[in-house]
Design a protein around this motif. Structure first.
Motif, PDB file in Angstrom:
ATOM      1  N   LEU A 231       0.764  -1.168  -0.150  1.00 21.08           N
ATOM      2  CA  LEU A 231      -0.153   0.009  -0.126  1.00 21.08           C
ATOM      3  C   LEU A 231       0.886   1.794   0.224  1.00 21.08           C
ATOM      4  O   LEU A 231       1.264   1.891  -0.912  1.00 21.08           O
ATOM      5  CB  LEU A 231      -1.029   0.012   1.326  1.00 21.08           C
ATOM      6  N   ALA A 232       2.129   1.245   0.999  1.00 22.51           N
ATOM      7  CA  ALA A 232       2.511   2.415   1.167  1.00 22.51           C
ATOM      8  C   ALA A 232       3.704   2.474  -0.753  1.00 22.51           C
ATOM      9  O   ALA A 232       3.344   3.263  -0.694  1.00 22.51           O
ATOM     10  CB  ALA A 232       3.648   2.006   2.011  1.00 22.51           C
ATOM     11  N   GLU A 233       4.171   1.930  -0.954  1.00 19.27           N
ATOM     12  CA  GLU A 233       4.729   1.746  -2.050  1.00 19.27           C
ATOM     13  C   GLU A 233       3.810   2.350  -3.027  1.00 19.27           C
ATOM     14  O   GLU A 233       4.747   3.214  -3.829  1.00 19.27           O
ATOM     15  CB  GLU A 233       5.706   0.167  -2.073  1.00 19.27           C
ATOM     16  N   LEU A 234       2.845   1.517  -3.738  1.00 18.63           N
ATOM     17  CA  LEU A 234       1.944   2.158  -4.521  1.00 18.63           C
ATOM     18  C   LEU A 234       1.763   3.434  -3.938  1.00 18.63           C
ATOM     19  O   LEU A 234       0.903   4.184  -4.890  1.00 18.63           O
ATOM     20  CB  LEU A 234       0.406   1.196  -4.996  1.00 18.63           C
ATOM     21  N   HIS A 235       1.026   3.605  -2.911  1.00 15.45           N
ATOM     22  CA  HIS A 235       0.874   5.303  -2.686  1.00 15.45           C
ATOM     23  C   HIS A 235       1.801   5.981  -3.564  1.00 15.45           C
ATOM     24  O   HIS A 235       1.788   7.453  -4.256  1.00 15.45           O
ATOM     25  CB  HIS A 235       0.575   5.414  -1.477  1.00 15.45           C
ATOM     26  N   GLU A 236       3.108   5.544  -2.639  1.00 10.52           N
ATOM     27  CA  GLU A 236       3.952   6.793  -3.256  1.00 10.52           C
ATOM     28  C   GLU A 236       4.612   6.809  -4.767  1.00 10.52           C
ATOM     29  O   GLU A 236       4.463   7.807  -5.323  1.00 10.52           O
ATOM     30  CB  GLU A 236       5.577   6.016  -2.852  1.00 10.52           C
ATOM     31  N   ASP A 237       4.654   5.832  -4.906  1.00 11.33           N
ATOM     32  CA  ASP A 237       4.446   5.594  -6.891  1.00 11.33           C
ATOM     33  C   ASP A 237       3.278   6.450  -7.891  1.00 11.33           C
ATOM     34  O   ASP A 237       3.451   7.368  -8.852  1.00 11.33           O
ATOM     35  CB  ASP A 237       3.774   3.798  -7.128  1.00 11.33           C
ATOM     36  N   ASN A 238       2.021   6.718  -6.888  1.00 10.26           N
ATOM     37  CA  ASN A 238       0.748   7.531  -7.553  1.00 10.26           C
ATOM     38  C   ASN A 238       1.540   8.920  -7.308  1.00 10.26           C
ATOM     39  O   ASN A 238       1.190   9.319  -8.311  1.00 10.26           O
ATOM     40  CB  ASN A 238      -0.222   6.612  -7.375  1.00 10.26           C
ATOM     41  N   LYS A 239       1.523   8.927  -6.210  1.00 13.94           N
ATOM     42  CA  LYS A 239       1.931  10.509  -6.041  1.00 13.94           C
ATOM     43  C   LYS A 239       3.503  11.017  -6.992  1.00 13.94           C
ATOM     44  O   LYS A 239       3.275  12.097  -7.333  1.00 13.94           O
ATOM     45  CB  LYS A 239       2.529  10.804  -4.716  1.00 13.94           C
ATOM     46  N   ASP A 240       3.779  10.215  -7.040  1.00 16.46           N
ATOM     47  CA  ASP A 240       5.101  10.414  -7.690  1.00 16.46           C
ATOM     48  C   ASP A 240       4.705  11.126  -9.287  1.00 16.46           C
ATOM     49  O   ASP A 240       5.083  11.624  -9.971  1.00 16.46           O
ATOM     50  CB  ASP A 240       5.916   9.416  -7.817  1.00 16.46           C
ATOM     51  N   PHE A 241       3.927  10.137 -10.180  1.00 17.25           N
ATOM     52  CA  PHE A 241       3.105   9.535 -10.508  1.00 17.25           C
ATOM     53  C   PHE A 241       2.192  10.797 -11.061  1.00 17.25           C
ATOM     54  O   PHE A 241       2.712  11.757 -11.920  1.00 17.25           O
ATOM     55  CB  PHE A 241       2.554   8.695 -11.305  1.00 17.25           C
ATOM     56  N   ALA A 242       1.541  11.819 -10.332  1.00 17.17           N
ATOM     57  CA  ALA A 242       0.873  12.651 -10.457  1.00 17.17           C
ATOM     58  C   ALA A 242       1.430  13.997 -10.667  1.00 17.17           C
ATOM     59  O   ALA A 242       1.226  14.970 -11.303  1.00 17.17           O
ATOM     60  CB  ALA A 242      -0.083  12.977  -8.389  1.00 17.17           C
ATOM     61  N   ALA A 243       2.568  14.301  -9.377  1.00 19.63           N
ATOM     62  CA  ALA A 243       3.611  15.284  -9.789  1.00 19.63           C
ATOM     63  C   ALA A 243       3.941  15.317 -11.847  1.00 19.63           C
ATOM     64  O   ALA A 243       4.236  16.035 -12.295  1.00 19.63           O
ATOM     65  CB  ALA A 243       5.022  15.276  -9.148  1.00 19.63           C
TER      66      ALA A 243
END
Length: 175
Positions: free
Chosen positions: A117-129
């Protein structure tokens, strides 16, 4: 004229007419191909976690990852077709994706669900940026169509990040 015109046809069979400048087509296509590679990498990671999640929240996370993976996969066609609409060309292979992606793979034999969950959360935040960054490039080139697509994808990405964050937060309370 005969040889030059014939060689132009051979060299540029995928040229799609666009009112965007050549620089805009080049720059926006490059940004979109980076997002496309990241989408494929994020899709694969999300499916990996979907297939390998285990534990007390199995069903919830399994379904969450499946839903998110399907959404990400659907976006790949939208991104690739936008590249073609503006006159660019897209990624052509898994190798091309691998050379272009910025989302890190996770090949671990086991990943704890809270770490998934944490890794996908960070990946999605980075993708949003990166979506915001590409949107800025579209603004520079007055590419409203691509900017509009990126806004839709940004909304989807932020929702995925939110759901992953909340699911991870709820797991901490039940660990």
């Amino acid at each position: 004229m005969g040889k030059s015109a014939a060689s132009d046809r051979v060299r540029r069979p995928l040229a799609t007419p666009s009112d965007l400048s050549n620089d805009a087509t080049r720059d926006v296509s490059a940004a979109l191909n980076g997002l496309l590679a990241d989408s494929f990498a994020l899709y694969m990671k999300t499916k990996n976690f979907h297939w390998h999640v285990s534990g007390p929240h199995f069903r919830d996370y399994h379904l969450l990852f499946e839903e998110q993976a399907a959404e990400i996969l659907a976006s790949t066609d939208e991104i690739a077709e936008r590249v073609r609409k503006i006159g660019g060309t897209t990624l052509r292979s898994i190798g091309h994706v691998s050379r272009t992606q910025r989302v890190e793979d996770n090949d671990a034999d086991y990943v704890d669900p809270k770490d998934m969950l944490a890794e996908l959360h960070e990946d999605n935040k980075d993708f949003a940026a990166r979506l915001r960054e590409a949107h800025g490039l579209c603004d520079e080139h007055d590419d409203v169509g691509t900017a509009s697509l990126l806004e839709e994808l940004l909304d989807q990405t932020e929702k995925r990040a939110w759901f992953l964050f909340e699911a991870g937060r709820s797991q901490v309370g039940h660990a």
